[in-house]
Structures are given as C-alpha cells and as structure tokens.
Design an enzyme around this catalytic site. Structure first.
Site, mmCIF file in Angstrom:
data_model
loop_
_atom_site.group_PDB
_atom_site.id
_atom_site.type_symbol
_atom_site.label_atom_id
_atom_site.label_comp_id
_atom_site.label_asym_id
_atom_site.label_seq_id
_atom_site.Cartn_x
_atom_site.Cartn_y
_atom_site.Cartn_z
ATOM 1 C CE LYS A 9 2.625 29.125 76.774
ATOM 2 N NZ LYS A 9 4.030 29.515 77.099
ATOM 3 C CE1 TYR A 52 3.395 25.866 77.973
ATOM 4 C CE2 TYR A 52 5.269 26.078 79.466
ATOM 5 C CZ TYR A 52 4.746 26.134 78.193
ATOM 6 O OH TYR A 52 5.557 26.462 77.134
#
Length: 290
Positions: free
Chosen positions: A165, A137
C-alpha cells in the site's frame, strides 16, 4: 482468500458505542453496509481504524468479529505493524492464529527512522518469521521516513511479501508496477489516485472514501474495464474534492461524521483525535453533498 479480485479495499473505521467502547453490533452493521456498497475487501485495525488507541484485546475482538461478519465474502487484511521488529512478528502471529485473516499490513517503522538497509532487514525478518503474507505500508507523511522504490522492488522478490500500500504518488506506483513480479499487489493509499493506480497496472485502492462512495468507485472501475474511459474520468473528477473533504480534519473524524450522518452509527473518535463539532460537520456535509 486472495486479493486478486479485490480492487477496492476499505480501510475501515472502528465503530464505538455512545460511551466510546468498541461495538461489535455496530461493526456488523458497518461491514454489511460496506460489502453491499462496492467494497471488495476490508482492512481493519489500520490508521483509519484508530489502531494506536485500541487495546490489544479490542484489536483481537475486532478482527474476530470482522472474520465472522465477512463470512468469507471478501478478503481481510489486518494492520499488525509497529516500530519494533520482534513485536511486529509476535503480534502478526497472534493475528495469524485467527482463521479467516488473509494478510497482514505492516507499516514502515516510524519514529526510529531506519535507513533503507534497516527497512530491508526489518521486512525480511518479519516476512521470514510471520505466518501471514505481508503487505508493506509505505506512508512517509505518518512515519517520517520513505521506503525508496528500489527497496520496494528488492523486497517484492521475497516469497512472503505479496504487495504494497503506497502513498508516495503515481510516479512511484508506475515504477513499482513496472519492476515487481506480476502477481505482486500494488495498491495506492490515496483516494485521489484510485483511477490512476488502476490505469498504471496497479491492483487498485485501499480507500477511506469508499465508506461513502464505494458504489461510485466500483462503477468507475467497471467503466474503465469496459473501455468507457470518459465515464471513469468523470466519476474520478467528482470524487476528488469529496476525498479531499474527508481529510479536511484529522482522520478518521470526517469519515466517522459522514457515516453517522447517513445512518450508520460508528460513534466518535478517541483522543488524541477529536470528533467534529456541529459547525465542522455542517461544513463537511456540504462538501460531501450528503
């Protein structure tokens, strides 16, 4: 379950009751609503889920409830990252003991501000010792540090790091997609980039707006896949100002207000995030057209 058919993941809010306690009942209602309205996978206990203000017991109950209520319909991703490498491993493996979790979302370490070498060492160790597949992330606006594209490309070679992500823009998403293994999942974390990410070859979006506009987003992706680029673009243009409105106050206060408005009661926010007042809600609802 893998994420190959999951192009729209909702970064789900954590429902609280009227006293501010975690609510299993409201979680069930929310999950069923989301899965009936465009969501193809769920991320729980992330930023939008107010993970920093949940106790570990609450997080684990939320995860167990999510597995139960999803009932195998879509894949489940769980936020497990921290700025402590060993703590991240230990907690990720505690989550891995819950059957039905498909991947761990691990944020780039925040506050400590490691360099690229430190990020590589952190993620390699987490991936080596964790019993769940790892998704990176990368969100510099919250962590204070940016994982560079070359670092992402290097980490993508690890067998247990299966995706990212990324919240650093479409240029970087294009570079990542071009240089990672074909089965590496590249999600944008920015709703305004949902269409661009898919056009560039990414897997899709990990979304907040899909709480309210999941069906629209699914239609957008279906239009793109069928060759109706004009319709896909039209939906995206309509979505962008609404997505911006959902971040017009500290998240997740706007999306929680919107869910409450449309009849899916998820309660308010926990401090230090404050829920919207009536004037703020009315302003938001006008922008969202709800």
């Amino acid at each position: 379950m893998n994420f190959r058919n999951a192009h729209i993941l909702t970064a789900m809010v954590t429902p609280f009751d009227d006293e501010g306690n975690y609510s299993s009942k409201r979680t069930k209602n929310l999950i069923n609503y989301l899965l009936d309205n465009g969501t193809e996978g769920l991320l729980v206990s992330g930023t939008t889920g107010e993970a920093p203000t949940l106790s570990e017991d609450e997080k684990l109950q939320l995860i167990k409830d999510s597995v139960k209520f999803i009932d195998g319909r879509v894949p489940l991703m769980v936020g497990t990252g921290s700025n402590n490498t060993q703590q991240t491993i230990d907690y990720t493996n505690k989550v891995a003991d819950i059957d039905g979790v498909d991947a761990a979302l691990v944020v780039v370490p925040y506050y400590n501000k490691p360099n690229q070498k430190g990020m590589i060492a952190h993620f390699r160790k987490v991936a080596d010792y964790s019993n769940l597949p790892i998704i990176i992330y990368n969100i510099p606006g919250r962590t204070g540090v940016t994982m560079e594209v070359d670092t992402i490309i290097e980490l993508a070679q690890h067998d247990n790091i299966i995706g990212i992500k990324d919240c650093t823009g479409v240029e970087n998403i294009a570079k990542i997609v071009e240089n990672v293994p074909e089965d590496f999942l590249v999600y944008s974390g920015e709703d305004a980039e949902a269409l661009s990410a898919r056009v560039l070859g990414g897997q899709g979006i990990i979304s907040v707006a899909s709480h309210i506009y999941g069906d629209n987003m699914k239609t957008m992706y279906s239009s793109l896949e069928s060759g109706d680029v004009s319709m896909a673009g039209k939906i995206m243009r309509d979505l962008i100002p609404k997505a911006e409105a959902l971040f017009s106050y500290p998240s997740p206060s706007p999306v929680k207000a919107a869910l409450n408005k449309i009849g899916y009661n998820v309660g308010g926010c926990r401090l230090p995030i404050v829920s919207l007042d009536k004037n703020e809600e009315n302003e938001l609802f006008k922008k969202l057209k709800i």
